[in-house]
Design an enzyme around this catalytic site. Structure first.
Site, PDB file in Angstrom:
ATOM      1  N   TRP A  11       0.816  -1.222   0.000  1.00  0.00           N
ATOM      2  CA  TRP A  11       0.000   0.000   0.000  1.00  0.00           C
ATOM      3  C   TRP A  11       0.843   1.263   0.000  1.00  0.00           C
ATOM      4  O   TRP A  11       0.533   2.225  -0.708  1.00  0.00           O
ATOM      5  CB  TRP A  11      -1.007  -0.012   1.145  1.00  0.00           C
TER       6      TRP A  11
ATOM      7  N   ASP B 212      -1.552   6.855   6.365  1.00  0.00           N
ATOM      8  CA  ASP B 212      -2.581   5.973   5.817  1.00  0.00           C
ATOM      9  C   ASP B 212      -2.914   4.969   6.922  1.00  0.00           C
ATOM     10  O   ASP B 212      -2.143   4.053   7.190  1.00  0.00           O
ATOM     11  CB  ASP B 212      -2.061   5.251   4.570  1.00  0.00           C
TER      12      ASP B 212
ATOM     13  N   LYS C 177     -13.023  -1.247   6.622  1.00  0.00           N
ATOM     14  CA  LYS C 177     -12.222  -2.213   7.385  1.00  0.00           C
ATOM     15  C   LYS C 177     -12.668  -2.276   8.841  1.00  0.00           C
ATOM     16  O   LYS C 177     -13.210  -3.275   9.270  1.00  0.00           O
ATOM     17  CB  LYS C 177     -10.741  -1.898   7.233  1.00  0.00           C
TER      18      LYS C 177
HETATM   19  C1  LIG Z   1      -7.630  -1.011   1.780  1.00  0.00           C
HETATM   20  C2  LIG Z   1      -6.469  -0.094   1.843  1.00  0.00           C
HETATM   21  C3  LIG Z   1      -6.304   0.954   0.932  1.00  0.00           C
HETATM   22  C4  LIG Z   1      -7.246   1.165  -0.241  1.00  0.00           C
HETATM   23  O1  LIG Z   1      -8.499   1.490   0.172  1.00  0.00           O
HETATM   24  P1  LIG Z   1      -9.646   1.776  -0.937  1.00  0.00           P
HETATM   25  O2  LIG Z   1     -10.763   2.279  -0.099  1.00  0.00           O
HETATM   26  O3  LIG Z   1      -9.942   0.482  -1.605  1.00  0.00           O
HETATM   27  O4  LIG Z   1      -9.114   2.782  -1.870  1.00  0.00           O
HETATM   28  C5  LIG Z   1      -5.233   1.802   1.098  1.00  0.00           C
HETATM   29  N1  LIG Z   1      -4.359   1.637   2.091  1.00  0.00           N
HETATM   30  C6  LIG Z   1      -4.474   0.629   2.979  1.00  0.00           C
HETATM   31  C7  LIG Z   1      -3.472   0.503   4.062  1.00  0.00           C
HETATM   32  C8  LIG Z   1      -5.534  -0.258   2.872  1.00  0.00           C
HETATM   33  O5  LIG Z   1      -5.660  -1.260   3.749  1.00  0.00           O
END
Ligand SMILES: *Cc1c(COP(=O)(O)O)cnc(C)c1O
Length: 360
Positions: free
Chosen positions: A102, A171, A195
């Site tokens: 990511w 993030d 999540k």
């Molecule tokens: C799931 C995830 C993303 C992407 O999320 P989207 O909502 O699908 O764009 C980005 N960074 C991390 C750490 C993630 O777990």
């Protein structure tokens, strides 16, 4: 009703209490004769939901009072672009820590807007750790330092937010609300809801208003944090139903005892699984160094990789869903987000023990 044990990386399980409440209110919200989905985002009822959601998020995360909380769309992936668009500044050079898939995507996206310096990368060791702080080549003049608190694919998590002179951008997509986080140490934190705090369609951005001055120039209003903040996240129609679902989830988190309690429960779940992996005499293996193992996502391989297809098939038949690893790394991955119970993880561990005895 049969509910699967759901270990999907996201979207994933929503607490049953939340689903039930949404179900009860589905056709007729609070005697209005309308579903939340059918209401104007500018109606007093939806505004009250939006405000309560923000208040609960602030309370749970202990967000500094002057910080802004934005509710946007486009997922965490849009933030990969929106962060540098807004925050790189003029002639901006930005710092990124590369700890897995990511953060790699975030780096690639930022490269389209500004000069990106990769401060440290764990690629050389297969993303099995956070690189040692002594080896980071930080630029104190960077417009910001970006890190990925929890690498959802590689199962690597920071123990602490990095120390940084530059504003820290996080993030926290797969870990926000799974444990306490010191928001005040950050310039900006973002996470999509699907999540630990709801369903796909809503993304939360929490930011220090000191950074709003940088949001100018070519950034279109709809992607400009300052414009979004001025419009209270209603520059256009927001994702009303996901916003409402996140509101219900935050109330569930509060009823569950808040982030300290959830964190403990999440640690218990992760320990159960790591003990099963480490105690399997090498039948199963998690590649991450223990100090950086994630409590949210646990990737692992079987020593005999040819058995992995049977593992997934038999797990599914046993009601254990969503265990296939990310395509880029293969193998198995169990995601242990907030809505996953200790019992579900215990059931997984029991299945793993029985599988190892059968095929070991
Ligand atoms: C799931 C995830 C993303 C992407 O999320 P989207 O909502 O699908 O764009 C980005 N960074 C991390 C750490 C993630 O777990």
């Amino acid at each position: 009703m049969a509910r699967s044990h759901n270990f999907s990386a996201g979207p994933t399980a929503v607490p049953l209490e939340v689903l039930n409440q949404a179900y009860d209110e589905f056709h007729d919200f609070a005697g209005t004769g309308m579903s939340i989905m059918e209401m104007s985002h500018r109606s007093p009822i939806f505004r009250a939901i939006a405000e309560q959601t923000e208040a609960d998020l602030r309370e749970l995360l202990e967000v500094p009072a002057h910080y802004r909380v934005l509710f946007v769309q486009g997922g965490a992936s849009l933030q990969f672009a929106q962060v540098p668009m807004n925050l790189a500044g003029d002639n901006g050079s930005v710092d990124y820590l590369h700890t897995g898939l990511w953060s790699g995507k975030a780096i690639e996206a930022a490269r389209q807007y500004c000069e990106v310096r990769v401060v440290a990368s764990a690629q050389g060791t297969g993303f099995d750790r956070v690189p040692a702080v002594e080896d980071w080549q930080l630029n104190p003049k960077a417009a910001y330092l970006h890190y990925t608190e929890n690498e959802t694919v590689h199962g690597v998590q920071f123990a602490e937010p990095p120390a940084s002179e530059a504003p820290l951008v996080c993030d926290a997509c797969s870990s926000l609300l799974s444990k306490p986080i010191d928001i005040a140490r950050h310039g900006l934190v973002y996470a999509a809801a699907q999540k630990n705090m709801g369903v796909a369609g809503l993304t939360v951005v929490i930011m220090d208003p000191a950074l709003l001055d940088r949001c100018h120039g070519f950034t279109p209003d709809i992607l400009n944090y300052a414009c979004i903040s001025d419009a209270q996240s209603m520059l256009n129609t927001p994702a009303t139903f996901p916003w409402y679902l996140t509101g219900l989830t935050l109330q569930w988190i509060k009823r569950s005892g808040g982030l300290q309690v959830l964190h403990q429960r999440n640690q218990t779940k992760a320990s159960l699984l790591y003990e099963t992996l480490d105690g399997s005499d090498g039948f199963y293996r998690n590649p991450v160094q223990p100090a950086y193992r994630s409590i949210n996502n646990v990737p692992f391989r079987l020593a005999d990789q040819a058995l992995e297809a049977a593992f997934l098939r038999e797990a599914e038949a046993a009601g254990l869903h969503g265990l296939k690893g990310h395509a880029s790394v293969g193998g198995i991955r169990a995601s242990l987000y907030n809505a996953i119970s200790v019992e579900a993880v215990a059931a997984l561990c029991e299945f793993m023990g029985a599988f190892a005895r059968r095929y070991g």
